[in-house]
Design a protein around this motif. Structure first.
Motif, short mmCIF file in Angstrom:
data_model
loop_
_atom_site.label_atom_id
_atom_site.label_comp_id
_atom_site.label_asym_id
_atom_site.label_seq_id
_atom_site.Cartn_x
_atom_site.Cartn_y
_atom_site.Cartn_z
N GLU A 116 0.82 -1.21 0.00
CA GLU A 116 0.00 0.00 0.00
C GLU A 116 0.86 1.26 0.00
O GLU A 116 0.54 2.23 -0.71
N GLU A 117 1.92 1.27 0.76
CA GLU A 117 2.77 2.46 0.83
C GLU A 117 3.35 2.82 -0.52
O GLU A 117 3.38 3.99 -0.92
N GLU A 118 3.79 1.82 -1.26
CA GLU A 118 4.34 2.05 -2.58
C GLU A 118 3.27 2.60 -3.53
O GLU A 118 3.52 3.53 -4.29
N HIS A 119 2.07 2.03 -3.48
CA HIS A 119 0.99 2.52 -4.33
C HIS A 119 0.72 4.00 -4.05
O HIS A 119 0.59 4.81 -4.98
N PRO A 128 -9.41 -1.87 -1.27
CA PRO A 128 -9.44 -3.02 -0.37
C PRO A 128 -9.19 -4.33 -1.11
O PRO A 128 -9.36 -4.41 -2.34
N ALA A 129 -8.82 -5.36 -0.35
CA ALA A 129 -8.44 -6.64 -0.95
C ALA A 129 -9.53 -7.20 -1.86
O ALA A 129 -9.24 -7.70 -2.95
N ARG A 132 -9.38 -5.50 -5.12
CA ARG A 132 -8.17 -5.84 -5.87
C ARG A 132 -8.33 -7.20 -6.56
O ARG A 132 -7.88 -7.38 -7.70
N PHE A 133 -8.96 -8.14 -5.89
CA PHE A 133 -9.18 -9.44 -6.52
C PHE A 133 -10.22 -9.36 -7.63
O PHE A 133 -10.11 -10.08 -8.64
N GLU A 134 -11.21 -8.51 -7.50
CA GLU A 134 -12.14 -8.29 -8.61
C GLU A 134 -11.40 -7.73 -9.82
O GLU A 134 -11.61 -8.15 -10.97
N ARG A 135 -10.52 -6.77 -9.56
CA ARG A 135 -9.73 -6.18 -10.64
C ARG A 135 -8.79 -7.21 -11.27
O ARG A 135 -8.57 -7.21 -12.49
N LEU A 136 -8.24 -8.08 -10.42
CA LEU A 136 -7.37 -9.13 -10.95
C LEU A 136 -8.13 -10.05 -11.89
O LEU A 136 -7.65 -10.38 -12.98
N GLU A 137 -9.32 -10.46 -11.49
CA GLU A 137 -10.09 -11.35 -12.35
C GLU A 137 -10.49 -10.65 -13.66
O GLU A 137 -10.41 -11.25 -14.73
N GLU A 138 -10.89 -9.40 -13.57
CA GLU A 138 -11.22 -8.69 -14.81
C GLU A 138 -9.98 -8.55 -15.70
O GLU A 138 -10.07 -8.68 -16.93
N THR A 139 -8.83 -8.29 -15.11
CA THR A 139 -7.60 -8.18 -15.90
C THR A 139 -7.30 -9.50 -16.60
O THR A 139 -6.92 -9.53 -17.78
#
Length: 303
Positions: A116-119, A128-129, A132-139
């Motif tokens: 998170e700090e890097e982002h 939130p996690a 992020r997993f929804e975005r991963l599946e769409e990607t």
């Protein structure tokens, strides 16, 4: 079993001026050692596990393209790209470019992201996690569509793309996709549905995690044997080749196909010699669940 090398640090004698030459030495040395795959982290600054934030860190796909110019056989990938680091269309374009310029040696490594700090530091949202997993599946869905003959637009909850084709396309139907992480409910489910390879970390309960992956494969009707099982581990200074061979044998007995090591200095001559001996010694190890001589072929170096 296959051996991979990741270069997690670019801090070398000579400072910033030495980075290009040393990294070229890593790439050439890995290939000469018989290593099957070469990886870099996809971080924008150094992470605590390997050094201080102010230490040198190369952007992953620029570094991999540079490595491609210095090699002709080794497979190239990021271990792994956080899904929030780049828009999916841009990421696919970067992978397509790497694949074309490397002669078909690119692998797409993906994960949900964690730093998170890097982002925040580089101005990239860190949802939130669950998101992020929804975005991963769409990607992952976008990746499949863009590396296919389907040019229909994509409209998901988080991403919309009007044009889904990309060129040049060298590897058909697409470069391999690896998903990093060992979460049983979300990550391994996505591996079963979308990935050609998974990546676990040393210290995970490998037998249990792979049993969970097998269950997910059964639920979606996917042959478990299609997925290449990789594992990332540190290679501490002072470990003997015999100790490394024994450890890789343990991983093979647990079902791991491909061990990816992170040494203290990937450009060091002694390290590259260690890798050459290790790659030769483990080549004929048969991971649990595979027949002798059987290879997945997904992340292997080109002959």
């Amino acid at each position: 079993m296959q051996l991979g090398l990741t270069c997690p640090r670019f801090t070398w004698p000579g400072g910033d001026a030495a980075v290009a030459g040393r990294f070229a030495q890593v790439a050439r040395g890995a290939e000469q050692a018989g290593v099957a795959s070469l990886w870099v982290m996809d971080h924008f600054w150094q992470i605590p596990n390997f050094g201080a934030p102010g230490e040198p860190m190369l952007e992953a796909y620029g570094a991999l393209s540079y490595a491609a110019a210095h090699t002709g056989r080794v497979t190239l990938g990021a271990l792994v790209t956080g899904v929030g680091h780049r828009p999916p269309g841009l990421l696919v374009k970067q992978l397509t470019t790497l694949d074309a310029l490397s002669g078909g040696r690119a692998v797409l490594g993906l994960g949900a992201g964690w730093d998170e700090e890097e982002h925040r530091a580089i101005g990239v949202p860190f949802p939130p996690a669950a998101e992020r997993f929804e975005r991963l599946e769409e990607t992952l869905q976008i990746v499949r569509s863009m590396w296919s003959d389907d040019e229909e637009p994509y409209h998901g909850r988080h991403f919309s793309l009007d044009r889904m084709s990309t060129s040049p396309r060298l590897t058909r139907p697409r470069p391999p996709v690896l998903i990093g992480g060992s979460g049983e409910k979300r990550t391994l489910r996505l591996v079963a549905r979308y990935a050609d390879a998974c990546n676990l970390f040393h210290g995970a309960d490998v037998r249990h995690k792979l049993a969970v992956l097998r269950e997910h494969c059964e639920r979606v009707g996917r042959p478990y044997g299609e997925i290449e099982k990789t594992l990332h581990m540190r290679l501490p200074e002072g470990r003997s080749v015999a100790e490394s061979v024994e450890l890789c044998g343990e991983f093979a007995s647990q079902g791991i196909d491909h061990v990816i090591v992170a040494p203290p200095d990937a450009s060091d001559g002694a390290t590259l010699g260690h890798l050459a001996e290790l790659a030769e010694a483990i080549r004929e190890m048969t991971p649990e669940g595979r027949s002798p001589g059987e290879r997945t072929g997904m992340l292997r170096a080109r002959t």
